[in-house]
Design a protein around this motif. Structure first.
Motif, PDB file in Angstrom:
ATOM      1  N   ARG A   1       0.835  -1.202   0.000  1.00  0.00           N
ATOM      2  CA  ARG A   1       0.000   0.000   0.000  1.00  0.00           C
ATOM      3  C   ARG A   1       0.871   1.253   0.000  1.00  0.00           C
ATOM      4  N   THR A   2       1.969   1.223   0.741  1.00  0.00           N
ATOM      5  CA  THR A   2       2.902   2.351   0.765  1.00  0.00           C
ATOM      6  C   THR A   2       4.267   1.767   0.413  1.00  0.00           C
ATOM      7  N   SER A   3       5.277   2.598   0.429  1.00  0.00           N
ATOM      8  CA  SER A   3       6.599   2.019   0.147  1.00  0.00           C
ATOM      9  C   SER A   3       7.350   1.781   1.458  1.00  0.00           C
ATOM     10  N   ALA A   4       6.581   1.458   2.499  1.00  0.00           N
ATOM     11  CA  ALA A   4       7.206   1.237   3.807  1.00  0.00           C
ATOM     12  C   ALA A   4       8.141   0.027   3.776  1.00  0.00           C
ATOM     13  N   ASP A   5       9.211   0.151   4.534  1.00  0.00           N
ATOM     14  CA  ASP A   5      10.130  -0.972   4.706  1.00  0.00           C
ATOM     15  C   ASP A   5       9.492  -1.979   5.645  1.00  0.00           C
ATOM     16  N   VAL A   6       9.565  -3.249   5.281  1.00  0.00           N
ATOM     17  CA  VAL A   6       9.033  -4.269   6.189  1.00  0.00           C
ATOM     18  C   VAL A   6      10.029  -5.413   6.303  1.00  0.00           C
ATOM     19  N   ASP A   7       9.979  -6.122   7.417  1.00  0.00           N
ATOM     20  CA  ASP A   7      10.800  -7.331   7.545  1.00  0.00           C
ATOM     21  C   ASP A   7      10.257  -8.366   6.579  1.00  0.00           C
ATOM     22  N   TRP A   8      11.145  -9.217   6.086  1.00  0.00           N
ATOM     23  CA  TRP A   8      10.725 -10.168   5.063  1.00  0.00           C
ATOM     24  C   TRP A   8      11.219 -11.566   5.393  1.00  0.00           C
ATOM     25  N   ASP A   9      10.278 -12.508   5.400  1.00  0.00           N
ATOM     26  CA  ASP A   9      10.635 -13.908   5.606  1.00  0.00           C
ATOM     27  C   ASP A   9      10.528 -14.581   4.245  1.00  0.00           C
ATOM     28  N   ALA A  10      11.673 -14.820   3.620  1.00  0.00           N
ATOM     29  CA  ALA A  10      11.693 -15.256   2.218  1.00  0.00           C
ATOM     30  C   ALA A  10      10.963 -16.586   2.003  1.00  0.00           C
ATOM     31  N   GLU A  11      10.933 -17.414   3.027  1.00  0.00           N
ATOM     32  CA  GLU A  11      10.236 -18.704   2.937  1.00  0.00           C
ATOM     33  C   GLU A  11       8.720 -18.518   2.916  1.00  0.00           C
ATOM     34  N   ARG A  12       8.286 -17.556   3.737  1.00  0.00           N
ATOM     35  CA  ARG A  12       6.861 -17.428   4.006  1.00  0.00           C
ATOM     36  C   ARG A  12       6.182 -16.315   3.218  1.00  0.00           C
ATOM     37  N   ASP A  13       6.849 -15.176   3.066  1.00  0.00           N
ATOM     38  CA  ASP A  13       6.191 -13.985   2.529  1.00  0.00           C
ATOM     39  C   ASP A  13       6.215 -13.944   1.003  1.00  0.00           C
ATOM     40  N   VAL A  14       5.095 -13.513   0.447  1.00  0.00           N
ATOM     41  CA  VAL A  14       4.925 -13.466  -1.005  1.00  0.00           C
ATOM     42  C   VAL A  14       4.427 -12.075  -1.376  1.00  0.00           C
ATOM     43  N   ARG A  15       5.034 -11.448  -2.371  1.00  0.00           N
ATOM     44  CA  ARG A  15       4.544 -10.123  -2.798  1.00  0.00           C
ATOM     45  C   ARG A  15       3.290 -10.288  -3.643  1.00  0.00           C
ATOM     46  N   TYR A  16       2.257  -9.562  -3.269  1.00  0.00           N
ATOM     47  CA  TYR A  16       0.963  -9.639  -3.953  1.00  0.00           C
ATOM     48  C   TYR A  16       1.125  -9.443  -5.463  1.00  0.00           C
ATOM     49  N   VAL A  17       1.794  -8.361  -5.838  1.00  0.00           N
ATOM     50  CA  VAL A  17       1.928  -8.037  -7.262  1.00  0.00           C
ATOM     51  C   VAL A  17       2.625  -9.158  -8.024  1.00  0.00           C
ATOM     52  N   GLU A  18       3.700  -9.671  -7.440  1.00  0.00           N
ATOM     53  CA  GLU A  18       4.434 -10.736  -8.125  1.00  0.00           C
ATOM     54  C   GLU A  18       3.565 -11.983  -8.263  1.00  0.00           C
ATOM     55  N   LEU A  19       2.806 -12.274  -7.229  1.00  0.00           N
ATOM     56  CA  LEU A  19       1.948 -13.460  -7.266  1.00  0.00           C
ATOM     57  C   LEU A  19       0.899 -13.334  -8.366  1.00  0.00           C
ATOM     58  N   VAL A  20       0.190 -12.222  -8.400  1.00  0.00           N
ATOM     59  CA  VAL A  20      -0.933 -12.122  -9.338  1.00  0.00           C
ATOM     60  C   VAL A  20      -0.468 -11.875 -10.769  1.00  0.00           C
ATOM     61  N   ASP A  21       0.639 -11.173 -10.923  1.00  0.00           N
ATOM     62  CA  ASP A  21       1.122 -10.908 -12.285  1.00  0.00           C
ATOM     63  C   ASP A  21       1.439 -12.190 -13.041  1.00  0.00           C
ATOM     64  N   ALA A  22       1.794 -13.219 -12.317  1.00  0.00           N
ATOM     65  CA  ALA A  22       2.180 -14.475 -12.965  1.00  0.00           C
ATOM     66  C   ALA A  22       0.969 -15.339 -13.313  1.00  0.00           C
ATOM     67  N   GLN A  23      -0.247 -14.857 -12.946  1.00  0.00           N
ATOM     68  CA  GLN A  23      -1.423 -15.730 -13.103  1.00  0.00           C
ATOM     69  C   GLN A  23      -2.309 -15.332 -14.282  1.00  0.00           C
ATOM     70  N   SER A  24      -3.086 -16.303 -14.726  1.00  0.00           N
ATOM     71  CA  SER A  24      -4.060 -16.072 -15.791  1.00  0.00           C
ATOM     72  C   SER A  24      -5.239 -15.259 -15.273  1.00  0.00           C
ATOM     73  N   ARG A  25      -5.909 -14.527 -16.177  1.00  0.00           N
ATOM     74  CA  ARG A  25      -7.064 -13.731 -15.764  1.00  0.00           C
ATOM     75  C   ARG A  25      -8.375 -14.508 -15.859  1.00  0.00           C
ATOM     76  N   GLU A  26      -8.262 -15.798 -16.062  1.00  0.00           N
ATOM     77  CA  GLU A  26      -9.443 -16.661 -16.015  1.00  0.00           C
ATOM     78  C   GLU A  26      -9.215 -17.683 -14.903  1.00  0.00           C
ATOM     79  N   CYS A  27     -10.267 -18.020 -14.214  1.00  0.00           N
ATOM     80  CA  CYS A  27     -10.120 -19.008 -13.142  1.00  0.00           C
ATOM     81  C   CYS A  27     -11.438 -19.748 -12.976  1.00  0.00           C
TER      82      CYS A  27
END
Ligand code: WT7
Length: 647
Positions: free
Chosen positions: A220-246
């Motif tokens: 939502r903002t460009s705030a710095d956040v802690d990141w757990d690479a195993e667990r955390d997923v960026r919303y944009v990266e997740l959805v950009d890789a997906q089809s627009r039909e489901c």
């Protein structure tokens, strides 16, 4: 003073009503007398994948409860809120978002909504979420919150939205209780120009939630956040890789749609479970009648999606009806107390639904902030969350609505899912402060303390004999508590927890909770939860919390605290106690008043006499009622003295 004469009833003359009162009442009586017939007809408001053969299987029994509607029907809630509108309304705005920053807006059409929802739904599947899994949503008021709810519905996952104002501890408790495997959050929320971290709360909460495998983070903002690479997923990266039909998951009518936590008079918050068809149908039906929904309406409900009002009347009701729903990220007073009305003017809002606490707060700021705006687009005004006092009602009607717009005061609960008692605009003659009459399928009854039904005019406990298809099905994971809480008190009836008066004209006047639940700014809180957050502090021996009338919030929170032997009653300790409540529940639960109590008034069997504490909190030290059961009368006198000293 006689209040209920014909002259007291307001009929908004200019309003072109959709039908007249006689037709409404006829239809209402039919919905009560012949519910199967009525609901079969109404069920056409939804699109079904395959039809149901049985309408209703409902028994508010004395041994157990059955509530099943349309039970062999098959459908998908997301398809009903999005896909089916694509043909007619693909280019119509579905979600109209106004950010905290005035005028920064975003319009999402039904086609765009469809694509975004499908992408996230595919993303959730890619992360292993399947039908029946629970997903916790801890998001601010941004379009992604609706997208996330609908994406869950699309794949049959049960969502549990947690209000973003709740603390890490409160979030953790809810995540654990519903067994969520995934959390959707944002880096931060933005309110009144301030950034409030969310991701860090999630990080803290998830330390005690071993079942959670993944956390999707919206930026939502460009705030710095802690990141757990195993667990955390960026919303944009997740959805950009997906089809627009489901491909949607086809759901049984009684499959769970969501769990939403709410406070009760005892114990931990209850996970109120709503299922698919009955809930959605009831949302669609009530939304169209209570707000007299029309083509081209711009509809705005100012609630937060973290509460049931947001679920039913920002997301599911309006979208099921193919309406344009406005979502506002900010607060009513930023940057000025004209904000609500400026938004109405900017977007041509026709229907506006808010809470008495907001109305009262804005009323205090003076009429100029309203009069400086146009508001001529408004047609219907709604109120929800707590009793609206006639003074605030009249201000809303006369100043905000220029005397042109019917005010619909809507009574309902998280548990009922949708509006139960409310007027129909232009149809029901209004009485300021009354929610008027029950809606289709709702049969309220008033009972006295012994459980006998009160006929005609009178006051008692508000119960429901029939509640329509939108009512909760159970408390998630605790059917025994469900039965005991809602059906164990008055045999054969759903018990609401509210007191209510019915006048000679049959109008219902909700008088407020009769249990240990308090309503602070329309937020429902259990006194027991606040007490347990207070006694968690090592200095506290005992705590008792009661509500008292508060000018803007409806009720304020008054805590009586007994400290342990040898502990000093200091300002520092007061600060720590407030913080303890903020940390365990959230800022909304922080006491307004903390009063030291050498000891608390108790009965001889050791029960705290809340009735007496309520009187003290109200400042009624001279009229404390019957105290014959009090164990140590001196205790009350001491408290009364310190109450007066406090002023
Ligand atoms: C309690 C339910 C309904 C969505 C928001 C609150 C009180 C709600 C009204 C009203 C008088 C009202 C009741 C009810 N309440 N609306 N129009 N008039 N009281 O949902 O958090 O589940 O709280 O709010 O006491 O039991 P909730």
């Amino acid at each position: 003073m006689k209040m209920n004469t014909q002259a007291d009833r307001i009929k908004v003359q200019e309003y072109a009503a959709p039908y007249d009162l006689v037709s409404y009442l006829n239809e209402y009586h039919r919905s009560i007398a012949a519910p199967d017939e009525f609901w079969v007809e109404q069920s056409r408001l939804l699109d079904w994948k395959s039809p149901f053969s049985k309408v209703r299987n409902v028994d508010f029994g004395t041994q157990g409860v059955t509530i099943r509607w349309f039970e062999d029907g098959v459908l998908n809630a997301c398809v009903n809120c999005v896909d089916r509108h694509l043909g007619q309304r693909g280019n119509q705005t579905a979600i109209l978002w106004e950010s905290d920053e005035p005028g920064v807006t975003e319009k999402i059409t039904y086609s765009e909504l469809h694509a975004s929802v499908c992408r996230l739904a595919n993303g959730l599947r890619a992360l292993g979420i399947r039908k029946g899994d629970c997903v916790a949503i801890y998001l601010p008021m941004i379009p992604e919150v609706a997208i996330a709810m609908l994406a869950c519905a699309r794949i049959g996952a049960i969502h549990s939205v947690v209000f973003a104002g709740f603390s890490a501890d409160a979030l953790a408790g809810r995540v654990r209780d519903c067994g969520a495997r995934l959390v959707i959050t944002a880096d931060a929320s933005v309110r009144a120009g301030k950034r409030i971290p969310l991701k860090s709360n999630v990080d803290e909460a998830l330390r005690s939630c071993p079942l959670v495998e993944k956390c999707i983070v919206v930026a939502r903002t460009s705030a710095d956040v802690d990141w757990d690479a195993e667990r955390d997923v960026r919303y944009v990266e997740l959805v950009d890789a997906q089809s627009r039909e489901c491909e949607p998951e086809w759901m049984n009518a009684e499959d769970p749609l969501f769990v939403l936590y709410t406070s009760g008079s005892t114990g931990t918050p209850k996970g109120v479970l709503h299922t698919t068809a009955g809930y959605l149908l009831s949302c669609a039906l009530s939304h169209r009648h209570v707000f007299d929904l029309r083509e081209d309406d711009i509809y705005w409900c100012s609630a937060d999606v973290g509460w049931i009002t947001g679920h039913s009347y920002i997301v599911y009701g309006p979208l099921a009806n193919g309406a344009t729903t406005l979502m506002f990220e900010g607060v009513p007073t930023y940057p000025s107390p004209s904000r609500f009305w400026e938004i109405c003017d900017r977007h041509g809002v026709t229907i506006f639904y808010t809470a008495p606490t907001a109305i009262r707060a804005l009323m205090r700021e003076g009429d100029d902030h309203v009069r400086s705006t146009d508001r001529s687009s408004l047609r219907v005004l709604g109120s929800v969350g707590e009793p609206i006092n006639p003074e605030a009602w009249r201000w809303y009607f006369e100043i905000v609505g220029d005397g042109r717009c019917p005010v619909v005061d809507t009574w309902w609960q998280t548990e009922t899912g949708t509006i139960m008692i409310a007027p129909i605009p232009g149809v029901t003659p209004l009485k300021p402060g009354s929610a008027t009459f029950p809606l289709f399928g709702v049969e309220p009854v008033l009972v006295n303390n012994s459980g006998d039904e009160i006929e005609g005019a009178g006051e008692g406990l508000l119960c429901l004999k029939q509640a329509g298809p939108g009512i909760m099905r159970t408390i998630y994971g605790d059917p025994k508590r469900f039965f005991k809480t809602y059906f164990g008190r008055i045999p054969g009836l759903y018990f609401t927890g509210d007191g209510c008066r019915r006048d000679e004209d049959g109008y219902y006047w909700i008088t407020g909770r009769i249990d240990d639940v308090i309503n602070v700014s329309g937020h429902r809180l259990g006194t027991a939860e606040i007490e347990s957050a207070l006694v968690a502090h090592p200095a506290v021996a005992e705590a008792a919390v009661v509500g008292y009338p508060h000018e803007t919030k409806g009720q304020g929170i008054h805590a009586f605290i007994t400290v342990k032997a040898g502990i000093e009653e200091t300002e520092k300790l007061l600060g720590e106690l407030r913080l303890s409540v903020r940390r365990q529940i959230g800022p909304i639960a922080q006491p307004d008043v903390i009063q030291w109590a050498a000891s608390l008034p108790k009965t001889r069997s050791g029960k705290i006499m809340r009735r007496v504490l309520r009187k003290l909190a109200e400042g009624q030290t001279n009229d404390l009622g019957d105290m014959s059961t009090l164990a140590e009368p001196g205790v009350v006198a001491t408290l009364a003295k310190s109450t007066q000293a406090r002023g």
